[in-house]
Write a protein that holds these residues in place. Structure first.
Motif, PDB file in Angstrom:
ATOM      1  N   GLY A  73     152.292  10.657 -53.804  1.00  0.00           N
ATOM      2  CA  GLY A  73     152.577  11.905 -54.501  1.00  0.00           C
ATOM      3  C   GLY A  73     151.768  13.087 -53.981  1.00  0.00           C
ATOM      4  O   GLY A  73     151.519  14.043 -54.705  1.00  0.00           O
ATOM      5  N   TRP A  74     151.387  13.034 -52.721  1.00  0.00           N
ATOM      6  CA  TRP A  74     150.562  14.094 -52.137  1.00  0.00           C
ATOM      7  C   TRP A  74     151.382  15.151 -51.419  1.00  0.00           C
ATOM      8  O   TRP A  74     150.820  16.104 -50.889  1.00  0.00           O
ATOM      9  N   ASP A  75     152.693  15.011 -51.369  1.00  0.00           N
ATOM     10  CA  ASP A  75     153.524  15.926 -50.592  1.00  0.00           C
ATOM     11  C   ASP A  75     153.358  17.378 -51.018  1.00  0.00           C
ATOM     12  O   ASP A  75     153.216  18.261 -50.184  1.00  0.00           O
ATOM     13  N   SER A  76     153.377  17.645 -52.325  1.00  0.00           N
ATOM     14  CA  SER A  76     153.290  19.033 -52.775  1.00  0.00           C
ATOM     15  C   SER A  76     151.923  19.634 -52.473  1.00  0.00           C
ATOM     16  O   SER A  76     151.821  20.785 -52.039  1.00  0.00           O
ATOM     17  N   GLN A  77     150.860  18.869 -52.672  1.00  0.00           N
ATOM     18  CA  GLN A  77     149.520  19.384 -52.388  1.00  0.00           C
ATOM     19  C   GLN A  77     149.341  19.658 -50.895  1.00  0.00           C
ATOM     20  O   GLN A  77     148.787  20.690 -50.509  1.00  0.00           O
ATOM     21  N   LEU A  78     149.829  18.765 -50.052  1.00  0.00           N
ATOM     22  CA  LEU A  78     149.729  18.978 -48.607  1.00  0.00           C
ATOM     23  C   LEU A  78     150.585  20.156 -48.152  1.00  0.00           C
ATOM     24  O   LEU A  78     150.199  20.895 -47.250  1.00  0.00           O
ATOM     25  N   ALA A  79     151.744  20.352 -48.779  1.00  0.00           N
ATOM     26  CA  ALA A  79     152.587  21.499 -48.438  1.00  0.00           C
ATOM     27  C   ALA A  79     151.894  22.799 -48.816  1.00  0.00           C
ATOM     28  O   ALA A  79     151.975  23.790 -48.081  1.00  0.00           O
ATOM     29  N   ARG A  80     151.195  22.827 -49.950  1.00  0.00           N
ATOM     30  CA  ARG A  80     150.451  24.035 -50.347  1.00  0.00           C
ATOM     31  C   ARG A  80     149.345  24.336 -49.354  1.00  0.00           C
ATOM     32  O   ARG A  80     149.121  25.495 -48.986  1.00  0.00           O
ATOM     33  N   GLU A  81     148.634  23.300 -48.930  1.00  0.00           N
ATOM     34  CA  GLU A  81     147.560  23.516 -47.965  1.00  0.00           C
ATOM     35  C   GLU A  81     148.111  23.953 -46.610  1.00  0.00           C
ATOM     36  O   GLU A  81     147.516  24.811 -45.945  1.00  0.00           O
ATOM     37  N   ASP A  82     149.248  23.413 -46.211  1.00  0.00           N
ATOM     38  CA  ASP A  82     149.877  23.853 -44.972  1.00  0.00           C
ATOM     39  C   ASP A  82     150.307  25.316 -45.062  1.00  0.00           C
ATOM     40  O   ASP A  82     150.210  26.056 -44.081  1.00  0.00           O
ATOM     41  N   LEU A  83     150.780  25.719 -46.219  1.00  0.00           N
ATOM     42  CA  LEU A  83     151.171  27.114 -46.418  1.00  0.00           C
ATOM     43  C   LEU A  83     149.986  28.044 -46.195  1.00  0.00           C
ATOM     44  O   LEU A  83     150.089  29.053 -45.495  1.00  0.00           O
ATOM     45  N   VAL A  84     148.847  27.700 -46.762  1.00  0.00           N
ATOM     46  CA  VAL A  84     147.651  28.535 -46.592  1.00  0.00           C
ATOM     47  C   VAL A  84     147.191  28.522 -45.138  1.00  0.00           C
ATOM     48  O   VAL A  84     146.830  29.567 -44.572  1.00  0.00           O
ATOM     49  N   LEU A  85     147.216  27.348 -44.502  1.00  0.00           N
ATOM     50  CA  LEU A  85     146.765  27.251 -43.116  1.00  0.00           C
ATOM     51  C   LEU A  85     147.701  27.970 -42.144  1.00  0.00           C
ATOM     52  O   LEU A  85     147.263  28.495 -41.125  1.00  0.00           O
ATOM     53  N   GLN A  86     148.980  28.003 -42.458  1.00  0.00           N
ATOM     54  CA  GLN A  86     149.957  28.622 -41.568  1.00  0.00           C
ATOM     55  C   GLN A  86     150.439  29.970 -42.095  1.00  0.00           C
ATOM     56  O   GLN A  86     151.545  30.411 -41.786  1.00  0.00           O
ATOM     57  N   TRP A  87     149.635  30.625 -42.882  1.00  0.00           N
ATOM     58  CA  TRP A  87     149.997  31.911 -43.469  1.00  0.00           C
ATOM     59  C   TRP A  87     150.340  32.931 -42.373  1.00  0.00           C
ATOM     60  O   TRP A  87     151.238  33.752 -42.539  1.00  0.00           O
ATOM     61  N   GLU A  88     149.656  32.884 -41.252  1.00  0.00           N
ATOM     62  CA  GLU A  88     149.906  33.844 -40.168  1.00  0.00           C
ATOM     63  C   GLU A  88     151.325  33.699 -39.624  1.00  0.00           C
ATOM     64  O   GLU A  88     151.977  34.704 -39.319  1.00  0.00           O
ATOM     65  N   GLN A  89     151.844  32.470 -39.502  1.00  0.00           N
ATOM     66  CA  GLN A  89     153.211  32.278 -39.019  1.00  0.00           C
ATOM     67  C   GLN A  89     154.240  32.682 -40.077  1.00  0.00           C
ATOM     68  O   GLN A  89     155.327  33.134 -39.738  1.00  0.00           O
ATOM     69  N   VAL A  90     153.901  32.504 -41.347  1.00  0.00           N
ATOM     70  CA  VAL A  90     154.835  32.834 -42.418  1.00  0.00           C
ATOM     71  C   VAL A  90     154.944  34.350 -42.589  1.00  0.00           C
ATOM     72  O   VAL A  90     156.042  34.906 -42.631  1.00  0.00           O
ATOM     73  N   ALA A  91     153.812  35.034 -42.690  1.00  0.00           N
ATOM     74  CA  ALA A  91     153.811  36.460 -42.995  1.00  0.00           C
ATOM     75  C   ALA A  91     153.833  37.334 -41.750  1.00  0.00           C
ATOM     76  O   ALA A  91     154.201  38.506 -41.833  1.00  0.00           O
ATOM     77  N   GLY A  92     153.421  36.816 -40.637  1.00  0.00           N
ATOM     78  CA  GLY A  92     153.329  37.620 -39.425  1.00  0.00           C
ATOM     79  C   GLY A  92     151.869  37.901 -39.099  1.00  0.00           C
ATOM     80  O   GLY A  92     151.007  37.938 -39.986  1.00  0.00           O
ATOM     81  N   GLU A  93     151.601  38.126 -37.826  1.00  0.00           N
ATOM     82  CA  GLU A  93     150.222  38.292 -37.369  1.00  0.00           C
ATOM     83  C   GLU A  93     149.558  39.531 -37.975  1.00  0.00           C
ATOM     84  O   GLU A  93     148.431  39.471 -38.469  1.00  0.00           O
ATOM     85  N   GLU A  94     150.247  40.674 -37.946  1.00  0.00           N
ATOM     86  CA  GLU A  94     149.674  41.928 -38.464  1.00  0.00           C
ATOM     87  C   GLU A  94     149.454  41.841 -39.977  1.00  0.00           C
ATOM     88  O   GLU A  94     148.412  42.248 -40.486  1.00  0.00           O
ATOM     89  N   THR A  95     150.412  41.302 -40.681  1.00  0.00           N
ATOM     90  CA  THR A  95     150.291  41.175 -42.130  1.00  0.00           C
ATOM     91  C   THR A  95     149.159  40.227 -42.497  1.00  0.00           C
ATOM     92  O   THR A  95     148.418  40.484 -43.446  1.00  0.00           O
ATOM     93  N   ALA A  96     149.010  39.136 -41.746  1.00  0.00           N
ATOM     94  CA  ALA A  96     147.967  38.152 -42.054  1.00  0.00           C
ATOM     95  C   ALA A  96     146.570  38.736 -41.865  1.00  0.00           C
ATOM     96  O   ALA A  96     145.627  38.289 -42.521  1.00  0.00           O
ATOM     97  N   ARG A  97     146.439  39.754 -40.998  1.00  0.00           N
ATOM     98  CA  ARG A  97     145.126  40.389 -40.841  1.00  0.00           C
ATOM     99  C   ARG A  97     144.728  41.205 -42.066  1.00  0.00           C
ATOM    100  O   ARG A  97     143.547  41.424 -42.300  1.00  0.00           O
ATOM    101  N   HIS A  98     145.711  41.663 -42.828  1.00  0.00           N
ATOM    102  CA  HIS A  98     145.434  42.541 -43.966  1.00  0.00           C
ATOM    103  C   HIS A  98     145.711  41.894 -45.321  1.00  0.00           C
ATOM    104  O   HIS A  98     145.474  42.523 -46.352  1.00  0.00           O
ATOM    105  N   ALA A  99     146.222  40.675 -45.342  1.00  0.00           N
ATOM    106  CA  ALA A  99     146.545  40.008 -46.609  1.00  0.00           C
ATOM    107  C   ALA A  99     146.269  38.519 -46.477  1.00  0.00           C
ATOM    108  O   ALA A  99     146.715  37.882 -45.522  1.00  0.00           O
ATOM    109  N   ASN A 100     145.544  37.971 -47.447  1.00  0.00           N
ATOM    110  CA  ASN A 100     145.197  36.546 -47.437  1.00  0.00           C
ATOM    111  C   ASN A 100     145.571  35.895 -48.761  1.00  0.00           C
ATOM    112  O   ASN A 100     145.300  36.463 -49.826  1.00  0.00           O
ATOM    113  N   PRO A 101     146.151  34.694 -48.724  1.00  0.00           N
ATOM    114  CA  PRO A 101     146.432  33.983 -49.974  1.00  0.00           C
ATOM    115  C   PRO A 101     145.124  33.556 -50.640  1.00  0.00           C
ATOM    116  O   PRO A 101     144.230  33.043 -49.974  1.00  0.00           O
ATOM    117  N   VAL A 102     145.006  33.805 -51.944  1.00  0.00           N
ATOM    118  CA  VAL A 102     143.775  33.458 -52.657  1.00  0.00           C
ATOM    119  C   VAL A 102     144.002  32.447 -53.773  1.00  0.00           C
ATOM    120  O   VAL A 102     143.063  31.756 -54.168  1.00  0.00           O
TER     121      VAL A 102
END
Length: 172
Positions: A73-102
């Motif tokens: 049952g770890w799929d959702s937790q690992l997906a959340r962590e992947d989202l945070v780790l790959q935030w730059e690919q999701v939001a874009g490089e410029e956006t990731a420099r000015h916005a961080n998931p908290v």
């Protein structure tokens, strides 16, 4: 006409050789024996240790880990962590420099921005970002994104606090 005698197919077989030597030869596989019987082992479909049965092929480490995370049952937790780790690919490089998931909870991803201007622009782009998150990380369970501006000091606390709205600055 007289019939010719039929030659023995195995000269020196079990009839001519003493029993102990015949047994020795049969066990060593040097001479075929007429008394040799083949026994077939009964195969059961539920025995997973049988060779050449379904599901016995070796599995890759990635497949084994994926199955383990799914069963645990770890799929959702690992997906959340992947989202945070790959935030730059999701939001874009410029956006990731000015916005961080908290924070991420109850399907709401909270993103802190460098300025209120970035928060407002990303708020206008929210549908695109949510669509990208849902496409890449469906197990994360993100339904909406909340963009907040930078943390500012509060003027409502302390011994000299006065009622009112405080200073009129946006801090960004």
């Amino acid at each position: 006409m007289a019939e010719a005698p039929v030659p023995d197919p195995m000269p020196g077989a079990a009839g001519d050789v003493p029993e102990t030597i015949g047994t020795y030869l049969r066990l060593r596989g040097l001479e075929p024996s007429a008394a040799k019987k083949r026994r077939r082992r009964k195969r059961s479909d539920d025995d997973e240790n049988q060779p050449f049965t379904r599901g016995r092929d070796p599995k890759g480490v990635g497949d084994v880990l994926a199955e383990l995370t799914r069963q645990s049952g770890w799929d959702s937790q690992l997906a959340r962590e992947d989202l945070v780790l790959q935030w730059e690919q999701v939001a874009g490089e410029e956006t990731a420099r000015h916005a961080n998931p908290v924070a991420l909870g109850d399907g709401i991803l909270t993103v802190q921005c460098d300025s209120t201007a970035w928060a407002k622009n990303l708020h206008l782009m929210r549908a695109v970002i949510v669509t990208e998150i849902v496409r890449r990380f469906p197990e994360a369970g993100v339904h909406t994104v909340r963009f907040v501006g930078p943390d500012v000091p509060s003027w409502k606390w302390g011994p000299r606090a006065v009622p009112g709205r405080g200073p009129r600055d946006t801090y960004g």
